[in-house]
Design an enzyme around this catalytic site. Structure first.
Site, PDB file in Angstrom:
ATOM      1  N   ASP A 245       0.848  -1.190   0.000  1.00  0.00           N
ATOM      2  CA  ASP A 245       0.000   0.000   0.000  1.00  0.00           C
ATOM      3  C   ASP A 245       0.892   1.251   0.000  1.00  0.00           C
ATOM      4  OD1 ASP A 245      -3.136   0.572   0.422  1.00  0.00           O
ATOM      5  OD2 ASP A 245      -2.037   2.062   1.579  1.00  0.00           O
ATOM      6  N   TYR A 395      -3.424  11.204   1.161  1.00  0.00           N
ATOM      7  CA  TYR A 395      -3.857  11.065  -0.233  1.00  0.00           C
ATOM      8  C   TYR A 395      -3.847  12.424  -0.933  1.00  0.00           C
ATOM      9  CZ  TYR A 395      -5.330   6.243   0.587  1.00  0.00           C
ATOM     10  OH  TYR A 395      -5.338   4.902   0.868  1.00  0.00           O
ATOM     11  N   HIS A 452      -4.624  -7.859  -0.060  1.00  0.00           N
ATOM     12  CA  HIS A 452      -3.932  -6.591   0.105  1.00  0.00           C
ATOM     13  C   HIS A 452      -3.177  -6.486   1.433  1.00  0.00           C
ATOM     14  CE1 HIS A 452      -3.257  -2.386  -0.880  1.00  0.00           C
ATOM     15  NE2 HIS A 452      -3.677  -2.034   0.319  1.00  0.00           N
TER      16      HIS A 452
END
Length: 476
Positions: A245, A395, A452
């Protein structure tokens, strides 16, 4: 013309006979050096930063001490949580919706009931404190990390430092099950006993117990620089890196920034954004003749049907990303005020990012891979630190500078790299595509299962792959 003329001429002097080859050798040597040094020159500038409140102090050196840290809780904190859980409002779920509309509200009520009546936060705080925690101040903010050393090292065996970096919506806690496998492999029936690590797991600034940046602009480059400074402060000159990630991007940036400090880079997810005619042709032909464009049969199974797996599925799973990359504080304030909203927002990712088929399950398949204690402990790390908003801002800071996250792809990664490709990962990146950025792939493994959150879900598989990779690097 001179080069053509020289072999045919017998009239040039003895002096020229010596000077010409010497000059050619010199030019050739300079060209060779330039080609060889090109990799060294093309790195990401380390730069510097200040993320504390206000302007950076003009005088005084930063406190570089490493301070022991302990996670604590209180009756007041737990009572406030229980009060909020008691007052939660739920929306009836749609019949047959499972997880297709997001977190199923009927199952959410079961999770909240467990959280309120059975989950023991004090006990989980003890679990969290079983590894040594520390904090140190870097660039104006306190950085939290755990540092776990092997309890026993056989005589003559080297211990390799390994920095492991989490992503969103995870935390340092994701690594709790893999740490003992890496620090004491022989105790856990791992044959790779000749490879032993001491593991450092920091919290990304703005996540968990690391301070949130007070200034705008904190991106993966800033995180990479801070983690290099952390490892240097701990006394390490060379070290291994591992990430998934955001951790994948941060550790990749670390390898691009100071390749001389990175012995090896191991990733369980790879983001390569390169587009163009060549990639388009590869995608078009790969469905029919994968071998012709460098794809394996396994690559083809994971990539196709292309539109479904790489467009529709990604669009379905990335709505949160657009919110967090544009206006994170708006949605974030609701999550920071409601533990139930926070749990739904975070745990939904642990459902479909673990296995895409969990969309069809009323409980999102969550308890088939994790326990509610594990899942809620990760949620609690965000809750008690009020860090969901600052974690979402990461982000914004990255995407506002680099909308398709490809800017750093132009800087190659030349350190030895290992890639563990898990079948349920959101996107699959074949080795031939990964080589566009990672120029020195030592191992590339098609993992038999897992998604993930690899370290959290399949710690033994990931540990074995890391060890296999490091053993090969050490033999180079």
């Amino acid at each position: 013309q001179t080069i053509l003329w020289l072999p045919r001429s017998f009239e040039y002097s003895q002096k020229n006979a010596v000077l010409v080859p010497v000059a050619a050798l010199g030019v050739g040597g300079m060209l060779f050096y330039w080609l060889r040094s090109g990799h060294k020159i093309k790195t990401i500038d380390m730069g510097d930063g200040w993320w504390g409140s206000g302007e950076r102090p003009l005088k005084g050196k930063e406190d570089e001490s490493i301070r022991p840290f302990k996670i604590e809780t209180s009756d007041k904190e737990i009572e406030d949580l229980h009060r909020r859980l008691d007052q939660a409002r739920f929306t009836p779920h749609l019949e047959g919706a499972a997880f297709h509309y997001g977190f199923n509200s009927s199952y959410l009520q079961k999770v909240v009931a467990y959280w309120r009546n059975q989950f023991d936060w004090r006990k989980q705080v003890e679990v969290l404190n079983k590894y040594p925690h520390f904090r140190t101040t870097i660039e104006g903010i306190d950085i939290h990390f755990i540092h776990v050393k092997p309890s026993y090292v056989p005589h003559g065996r080297a211990v390799r430092p390994l920095l492991m970096v989490h992503g969103w919506p995870g935390s340092f806690y994701e690594f709790y099950k893999i740490i003992p496998l890496l620090t004491e492999p022989a105790k856990h029936s791992l044959n790779e006993g000749d490879v032993v690590f001491e593991v450092i797991c920091p919290s990304i600034p703005g996540y968990g117990f690391s301070d949130a940046p007070h200034q705008k602009g904190f991106d993966s480059i800033a995180a990479a620089r801070i983690f290099h400074k952390l490892m240097n402060r701990l006394g390490f000159k060379e070290y291994y890196l591992q990430g998934g990630d955001w951790g994948s991007r941060i550790t990749t940036n670390m390898a691009q920034m100071l390749p001389q400090s990175v012995k090896g880079l191991h990733l369980n997810v790879v983001f390569v954004g390169k587009q163009g005619l060549g990639r388009m042709i590869c995608i078009m032909l790969g469905a029919y003749v994968p071998w012709l464009v460098g794809l394996s049969r396994e690559d083809a199974q994971r990539i196709y049907p292309f539109m479904q797996k790489n467009i529709y599925d990604v669009l379905r799973e990335s709505g949160y990303l657009h919110i967090q990359a544009t206006k994170p504080d708006t949605a974030g304030c609701g999550l920071n005020d409601s533990p139930v909203g926070l749990a739904a927002y975070i745990l939904e990712k642990f459902s479909t990012w673990t296995d895409k088929s969990f969309l069809d399950k009323d409980d999102g398949g969550l308890e088939s891979k994790y326990s509610l204690d594990e899942l809620l402990t990760n949620v609690m790390i965000y809750w008690v630190t009020s860090s969901i908003v600052s974690s979402m801002r990461f982000y914004k800071e990255n995407f506002s500078k680099d909308p398709d996250l490809t800017a750093h792809s132009r800087v190659g990664v030349y350190v030895p790299t290992g890639i563990a490709a898990f079948p349920q990962e959101i996107l699959h990146t074949p080795r031939i595509w990964a080589k566009d950025v990672y120029r020195n792939i030592i191992t590339y493994s098609y993992m038999p299962r897992g998604g993930h959150f690899a370290a959290f879900e399949e710690p033994k598989l990931l540990a074995q792959d890391i060890m296999q990779f490091v053993r090969k690097v050490e033999q180079l």
